[in-house]
Design an enzyme around this catalytic site. Sequence first.
Site, PDB file in Angstrom:
ATOM      1  N   HIS A 105      14.656  44.456  -2.399  1.00 45.93           N
ATOM      2  CA  HIS A 105      13.459  44.061  -1.640  1.00 45.93           C
ATOM      3  C   HIS A 105      12.494  45.210  -1.370  1.00 45.93           C
ATOM      4  O   HIS A 105      11.907  45.323  -0.285  1.00 45.93           O
ATOM      5  CB  HIS A 105      13.846  43.420  -0.318  1.00 45.93           C
ATOM      6  N   HIS A 179      10.140  35.743   3.039  1.00 44.42           N
ATOM      7  CA  HIS A 179      11.581  35.671   3.276  1.00 44.42           C
ATOM      8  C   HIS A 179      11.896  34.926   4.577  1.00 44.42           C
ATOM      9  O   HIS A 179      12.803  35.336   5.325  1.00 44.42           O
ATOM     10  CB  HIS A 179      12.167  37.084   3.297  1.00 44.42           C
ATOM     11  N   GLU A 313      13.076  31.330  -1.392  1.00 49.99           N
ATOM     12  CA  GLU A 313      12.228  32.450  -1.794  1.00 49.99           C
ATOM     13  C   GLU A 313      11.629  32.176  -3.181  1.00 49.99           C
ATOM     14  O   GLU A 313      12.254  32.443  -4.203  1.00 49.99           O
ATOM     15  CB  GLU A 313      13.052  33.737  -1.817  1.00 49.99           C
TER      16      GLU A 313
END
Length: 348
Positions: A105, A179, A313
Site C-alpha cells: 500500500h 480502503h 477495493e
Amino acid sequence: MEIREGIFGEVNGQEVKIFTLINGSGMELSCINYGCTITKVLVPDQNGKVENVVLGFDSIEEYINHSPFFGCVVGRVAGRIANSQFELDGITYDLPNNEGVNHLHGGDHGFDKVIWDAKVEKGADELKVIFTHKSSDGTAGYPGNVTVSITYTLNNKNELDIFYHATTDKKTLINLTNHSYFNLSGDLKRDILEHELTLKSDHFLKLSDSLLPTGELEAVDGTAFDFRDGRELKDGVQSDHQQNKLVGGGYDHPLVLSTNREEEICLIDHQAGRKLIVETDEPSVVLYTSNMMADDFEVRGVTARKYLGVCLETQHQPDAIHHPTFPSILLDKDEEYRTSTKYRFSVM
C-alpha cells in the site's frame, strides 16, 4: 445540501481538516484531508434509522496509532509489490518493505499518511471535496513527480462517486483505491459474516503463501469464491478451500470483474435492510474480510476484531508490474491516470 468544515486534529504541526457533506436524502459523508480518509458514512436503514456504516475513528491520534488503513486512499500502488522492488526501462527501483520482504500500500509513508490540500464545491444537486497532492520524484522509491487529485462527490441519490486522477513527468506506477471497511449493520452492532455479497466474477487470483498473486487465474465454480448468485461472507470463513485458509479464514483476494458499470458488486445486510451497490471501471476488486484485524484497540467503543468490516477495493490487480498478463499499472509522462468508482446506498 450542506457542507461543514472543521479541525480534526494536528500532525507534525499541520492542521488536519474534516469535511462533512450532507445531502437531502438522509446521507452524510465525513472525510479528513489526512489520507483522504472517509471517517463516517451515515445512511438510513429500512426503518429510516440513520447510522454509520464504515469503520473509523474520532481522533487523529487513533488513526496514527491504530488504523489498518481505515477509509483512506492507498498509493502510489495499492496492494503488495513482491520483494519491494521493480524494474522499469532497465532501472531497478527499491521500495521500503513494510510487510516482511514485500511493499504494501505504498509503504509506511504512502498516500494514506499525507495531509492533502483540499477544497469544496457545492452545486445544486451534488457536493464535492477535491483533494490534491504532489508526490516528489523518489518518494518511497518511486520515480516521477506525480500530481494526484481525488474527488469525493455526494449527490441526492445517496451515491458517493470517487474519481482518481494523476499525471507524471516520468514513467512510474500508479494503482489507487479507497480502503474503506463497510459494515451495513449500522454502528457496528454485528460483524459482517451474515452480509450477503453478489459479485459478477468468474475468476479469482490464486495467492502465494506471502499473499502475492501467483499469476494463476482460478475459476470460482464450486468454491466459496463464487458470488455470482450471492452468498454470505461466512461461507469463506467456514470453507476448507486452501485459499480461504491461507488468509486466516475468509477472503483477501483479487476477483476479476466480468463486467463494469452494471451493478457488478452488491452487498446487503438483510437484518438492517441496507444495500450497497458498487460500480467501477476497474478490472478487479480485492475482497478483504478483515481476517487479520488486531483486537488491541477500539473502534468507537467497539473492540476491534476479525470480520468487523469488509473491504471492496476496486483496482488493477496487485503486483501487476511483475505479471505481464495483468492489466498494466504503468503511467507515462504523456498519459493521464483516470478511474472512478461509485457507491450507491439504498434499502431493501
